[in-house]
Design an enzyme around this catalytic site. Structure first.
Site, PDB file in Angstrom:
ATOM      1  N   THR A  41    -125.161-122.010  90.301  1.00 56.21           N
ATOM      2  CA  THR A  41    -123.731-121.715  90.171  1.00 56.21           C
ATOM      3  C   THR A  41    -122.922-122.641  91.062  1.00 56.21           C
ATOM      4  O   THR A  41    -121.903-123.205  90.637  1.00 56.21           O
ATOM      5  CB  THR A  41    -123.451-120.245  90.537  1.00 56.21           C
ATOM      6  OG1 THR A  41    -124.287-119.390  89.751  1.00 56.21           O
ATOM      7  CG2 THR A  41    -122.000-119.901  90.298  1.00 56.21           C
ATOM      8  N   LYS A  70    -131.666-114.968  99.106  1.00 58.65           N
ATOM      9  CA  LYS A  70    -130.456-115.788  99.226  1.00 58.65           C
ATOM     10  C   LYS A  70    -129.299-114.950  99.773  1.00 58.65           C
ATOM     11  O   LYS A  70    -128.671-115.310 100.759  1.00 58.65           O
ATOM     12  CB  LYS A  70    -130.053-116.359  97.855  1.00 58.65           C
ATOM     13  CG  LYS A  70    -131.030-117.358  97.272  1.00 58.65           C
ATOM     14  CD  LYS A  70    -130.567-117.893  95.925  1.00 58.65           C
ATOM     15  CE  LYS A  70    -130.751-116.879  94.830  1.00 58.65           C
ATOM     16  NZ  LYS A  70    -130.583-117.461  93.475  1.00 58.65           N
ATOM     17  N   LYS A 142    -119.728 -99.759  95.206  1.00 57.23           N
ATOM     18  CA  LYS A 142    -119.597 -98.624  96.134  1.00 57.23           C
ATOM     19  C   LYS A 142    -118.333 -98.748  96.968  1.00 57.23           C
ATOM     20  O   LYS A 142    -117.646 -97.754  97.224  1.00 57.23           O
ATOM     21  CB  LYS A 142    -120.829 -98.546  97.038  1.00 57.23           C
ATOM     22  CG  LYS A 142    -120.754 -97.415  98.065  1.00 57.23           C
ATOM     23  CD  LYS A 142    -122.032 -97.278  98.860  1.00 57.23           C
ATOM     24  CE  LYS A 142    -121.912 -96.133  99.868  1.00 57.23           C
ATOM     25  NZ  LYS A 142    -123.184 -95.888 100.594  1.00 57.23           N
ATOM     26  N   TYR A 230    -110.934 -87.471  65.093  1.00 54.48           N
ATOM     27  CA  TYR A 230    -111.822 -86.304  65.044  1.00 54.48           C
ATOM     28  C   TYR A 230    -113.120 -86.732  64.384  1.00 54.48           C
ATOM     29  O   TYR A 230    -113.290 -87.894  63.999  1.00 54.48           O
ATOM     30  CB  TYR A 230    -111.177 -85.122  64.308  1.00 54.48           C
ATOM     31  CG  TYR A 230    -110.609 -85.424  62.944  1.00 54.48           C
ATOM     32  CD1 TYR A 230    -111.419 -85.519  61.817  1.00 54.48           C
ATOM     33  CD2 TYR A 230    -109.234 -85.598  62.777  1.00 54.48           C
ATOM     34  CE1 TYR A 230    -110.896 -85.777  60.573  1.00 54.48           C
ATOM     35  CE2 TYR A 230    -108.691 -85.866  61.517  1.00 54.48           C
ATOM     36  CZ  TYR A 230    -109.524 -85.957  60.421  1.00 54.48           C
ATOM     37  OH  TYR A 230    -109.007 -86.212  59.185  1.00 54.48           O
ATOM     38  N   HIS A 291    -118.909 -90.811  50.241  1.00 48.97           N
ATOM     39  CA  HIS A 291    -119.713 -89.813  50.953  1.00 48.97           C
ATOM     40  C   HIS A 291    -121.152 -90.290  51.126  1.00 48.97           C
ATOM     41  O   HIS A 291    -122.111 -89.561  50.851  1.00 48.97           O
ATOM     42  CB  HIS A 291    -119.657 -88.462  50.241  1.00 48.97           C
ATOM     43  CG  HIS A 291    -118.268 -87.906  50.131  1.00 48.97           C
ATOM     44  ND1 HIS A 291    -117.547 -87.468  51.223  1.00 48.97           N
ATOM     45  CD2 HIS A 291    -117.450 -87.756  49.057  1.00 48.97           C
ATOM     46  CE1 HIS A 291    -116.355 -87.060  50.830  1.00 48.97           C
ATOM     47  NE2 HIS A 291    -116.265 -87.225  49.520  1.00 48.97           N
ATOM     48  N   GLY A 320    -110.574 -94.045  46.446  1.00 49.01           N
ATOM     49  CA  GLY A 320    -110.691 -93.642  47.846  1.00 49.01           C
ATOM     50  C   GLY A 320    -112.027 -93.978  48.467  1.00 49.01           C
ATOM     51  O   GLY A 320    -112.393 -93.424  49.505  1.00 49.01           O
ATOM     52  N   GLU A 343    -110.341 -96.985  50.981  1.00 49.18           N
ATOM     53  CA  GLU A 343    -110.195 -96.648  52.399  1.00 49.18           C
ATOM     54  C   GLU A 343    -110.552 -97.830  53.301  1.00 49.18           C
ATOM     55  O   GLU A 343    -109.825 -98.144  54.241  1.00 49.18           O
ATOM     56  CB  GLU A 343    -111.093 -95.455  52.749  1.00 49.18           C
ATOM     57  CG  GLU A 343    -110.659 -94.137  52.129  1.00 49.18           C
ATOM     58  CD  GLU A 343    -109.507 -93.486  52.872  1.00 49.18           C
ATOM     59  OE1 GLU A 343    -109.014 -94.065  53.852  1.00 49.18           O
ATOM     60  OE2 GLU A 343    -109.094 -92.392  52.452  1.00 49.18           O
ATOM     61  N   ASN A 429    -132.897 -85.915  46.530  1.00 51.18           N
ATOM     62  CA  ASN A 429    -133.665 -86.670  45.540  1.00 51.18           C
ATOM     63  C   ASN A 429    -132.755 -87.639  44.803  1.00 51.18           C
ATOM     64  O   ASN A 429    -131.638 -87.289  44.435  1.00 51.18           O
ATOM     65  CB  ASN A 429    -134.311 -85.717  44.533  1.00 51.18           C
ATOM     66  CG  ASN A 429    -135.487 -84.948  45.126  1.00 51.18           C
ATOM     67  OD1 ASN A 429    -136.322 -85.511  45.810  1.00 51.18           O
ATOM     68  ND2 ASN A 429    -135.548 -83.645  44.849  1.00 51.18           N
ATOM     69  N   ARG A 449    -135.720 -83.107  41.365  1.00 50.61           N
ATOM     70  CA  ARG A 449    -135.642 -84.473  40.856  1.00 50.61           C
ATOM     71  C   ARG A 449    -135.157 -84.496  39.401  1.00 50.61           C
ATOM     72  O   ARG A 449    -134.436 -85.405  39.000  1.00 50.61           O
ATOM     73  CB  ARG A 449    -137.004 -85.161  40.995  1.00 50.61           C
ATOM     74  CG  ARG A 449    -136.976 -86.653  40.726  1.00 50.61           C
ATOM     75  CD  ARG A 449    -138.180 -87.325  41.345  1.00 50.61           C
ATOM     76  NE  ARG A 449    -138.195 -87.121  42.790  1.00 50.61           N
ATOM     77  CZ  ARG A 449    -137.482 -87.837  43.671  1.00 50.61           C
ATOM     78  NH1 ARG A 449    -136.724 -88.819  43.240  1.00 50.61           N
ATOM     79  NH2 ARG A 449    -137.550 -87.585  44.949  1.00 50.61           N
TER      80      ARG A 449
END
Length: 525
Positions: A41, A70, A142, A230, A291, A320, A343, A429, A449
């Site tokens: 550095t 160091k 600290k 929410y 969904h 939507g 959306e 399913n 199914r």
């Protein structure tokens, strides 16, 4: 200057990640802050013609033990830890010639990168455990009332601007925020070390097992990036957290629109995951999610074509919805998507023309995502957590087995492989009816199914005759095959493995269907 913003006079800089450091150090020096540094550095700063003192000039003691020692010195930690308003502390540091250190700029050895290197040697791994860096960070954090601790290059700009505004000081609020981040940094660093060393079973025969193996102790560290309005429902609180990688949905960049909701983000992830199943160099793909289930998915030569074909599958449910694509969105695709209420749109990017077209829809959320394949999937359970590998098992040619008398045509094979990719992202399913590059009907999340097969056919807006069907798991009874044949499909791809496979295959033969077994199941609970 107020008591809470005393002027910073001296700073230690010792970093592994040197991005942005030169400019930051120059701005500190321009404010008259004395810079002290170590090793590489210090060399970088000198090479950049920035005045800097070696740490040995401060301590009167040389760096030693190959750099292991160091900064572990009373003149470093005393300079950081003494309380400026405590007369006894002031007297002690004065007696021993200890100079105050008001800022610590440190980031740590890249332990995790070292651990990820194939064939890394044990000695190299151990040498990349930072000792002095975390010690200085913890000391400074600290004593945050008096010392600013900077652990991330991402904070350089804001800190430099505050220092310039105040004439060289930082507020107590800023120092407290930096201290919180510092302790989180050292906690994550120690967690990474502990998790890695736990994976070494025999110190006398060192071999670091593959990172894919599950840790004995699961340590998770995430930073909150967003408080959400929410959760899934208005009575639930929610927030989003990031792993700090800068990639993936949690680190995506929102370009416009309302704030993302919990459900938006869940659907966004589902849309993104499905779109990334397809190589953008082979075809554009558009997934429309509602969904968490696909309302429609299709490929095309262009994104506009892919979107229009995906929309044809179920235009009512698409209203939507959330869209995920595998290529940057251009003006042509934006023009088509602009016609429907959506959306969220998640993409690798948006060109200027697309952004201009979407700008008229102020509430539409545009999100740029950098792909980050998930390694693990976590699920909460009471009293603990479940952890599994991500479901990323691709089909190989050797997996595909024709089990019926009739072999599939090349067109049927291409359609089945497309349907199989989509079916993996449908809640179990799951039954997906499709043609090559386009879903036609999707039956999701049913307890039976055969009911999924019926619902997928019922939802279809396009002709079902000549389609193929994909099932995420085996058929326990022949009735599912009968329902698919009744809908007009000619081919089925499924894992196989049922006790009644012979009956299922015989039913497919009787109905003139072709069937592929994959040997791979894709439950999605």
């Amino acid at each position: 200057m107020s008591r809470t913003t005393p002027r910073i006079q001296r700073a230690i800089l010792s970093v592994t990640d040197k991005s942005g450091l030169v400019d930051f150090a120059r701005r500190l020096a321009d404010l008259g802050i004395e810079l002290i540094s170590t090793g590489g550095t210090a060399k970088l700063l000198r090479d950049s013609r920035i005045a800097v003192k070696d740490i040995s000039d401060l301590t009167g003691f040389p760096e030693m033990l190959d750099g292991r020692v160091k900064t572990l010195h009373p003149k470093v930690h005393g300079g950081i830890l003494h309380r400026r308003e405590n007369p006894a502390h002031i007297a002690a540091v004065a007696e021993h010639g200890i100079q105050p250190i008001d800022m610590v700029v440190v980031n740590l050895y890249a332990f995790e990168k070292t651990a990820a290197k194939p064939g890394v040697a044990f000695e190299e791994l151990i040498e990349n455990i930072d000792i002095g860096g975390p010690s200085m960070i913890r000391s400074a954090a600290k004593n945050f009332h008096d010392v600013a601790v900077v652990t991330s290059p991402a904070d350089y700009q804001a800190i430099a601007e505050e220092l310039a505004r105040s004439g060289g000081g930082l507020s107590l609020e800023t120092k407290w925020r930096l201290a919180q981040k510092a302790f989180a940094t050292t906690a994550a660093y120690d967690s990474a070390i502990a998790s890695t060393l736990e994976r070494i079973p025999d110190i006398n025969n060192f071999q670091l097992p593959a990172a894919e193996s599950f840790p004995k102790t699961l340590r998770l560290s995430f930073q909150k990036t967003l408080d959400l309005r929410y959760g899934e429902n208005p009575h639930q609180k929610a927030a989003m957290y990031s792993d700090g990688s800068g990639v993936g949905v949690a680190n995506a960049r929102q370009l416009q629109g309302k704030e993302l909701s919990y459900n938006n983000i869940v659907d966004l992830q589902a849309a993104w995951d499905l779109a990334q199943e397809f190589d953008p160099n082979e075809a554009a793909v558009c997934a429309i999610i509602k969904h968490t289930n696909p309302a429609g998915t299709a490929t095309g030569k262009t994104l506009a074509e892919a979107y229009k074909r995906a929309l044809e599958c179920d235009p009512v449910s698409a209203f939507g919805g959330v869209i995920g694509v595998n290529r940057p969105i251009d003006a042509e695709a934006a023009e088509e998507m602009h016609k429907l209420f959506l959306e969220v749109i998640a993409a690798p990017g948006f060109d200027d023309a697309a952004k201009a077209r979407f700008a008229t829809k102020k509430n539409l959320r545009l999100v740029e995502v950098k792909d980050a394949p998930q390694k693990w999937i976590l699920k909460n359970i009471s009293g603990g957590i479940l952890l599994q590998d991500n479901d990323s098992r691709p089909l190989q040619d050797v997996d595909l087995k024709v089990v019926t008398q009739r072999a599939p045509t090349p067109e049927e094979i291409r359609a089945m492989l497309f349907a199989w990719k989509v079916c993996k992202h449908v809640k179990s399913n799951a039954i997906v009816y499709a043609r090559e590059g386009q879903t036609v009907g999707i039956g999701a999340g049913q307890m039976s199914r055969v009911d999924s097969a019926k619902i997928g056919a019922m939802k279809a807006q396009l002709p079902l005759k000549g389609t193929v069907a994909a099932s995420d798991a085996f058929f326990p009874f022949p009735d599912g095959v009968e329902e698919i044949a009744k809908a007009g499909a000619t081919a089925i791809i499924q894992p196989g493995g049922s006790q009644r496979d012979p009956e299922v295959i015989a039913t497919a033969d009787r109905l003139g269907l072709t069937m592929l077994f994959t040997g791979v199941r894709h439950f999605r609970h």
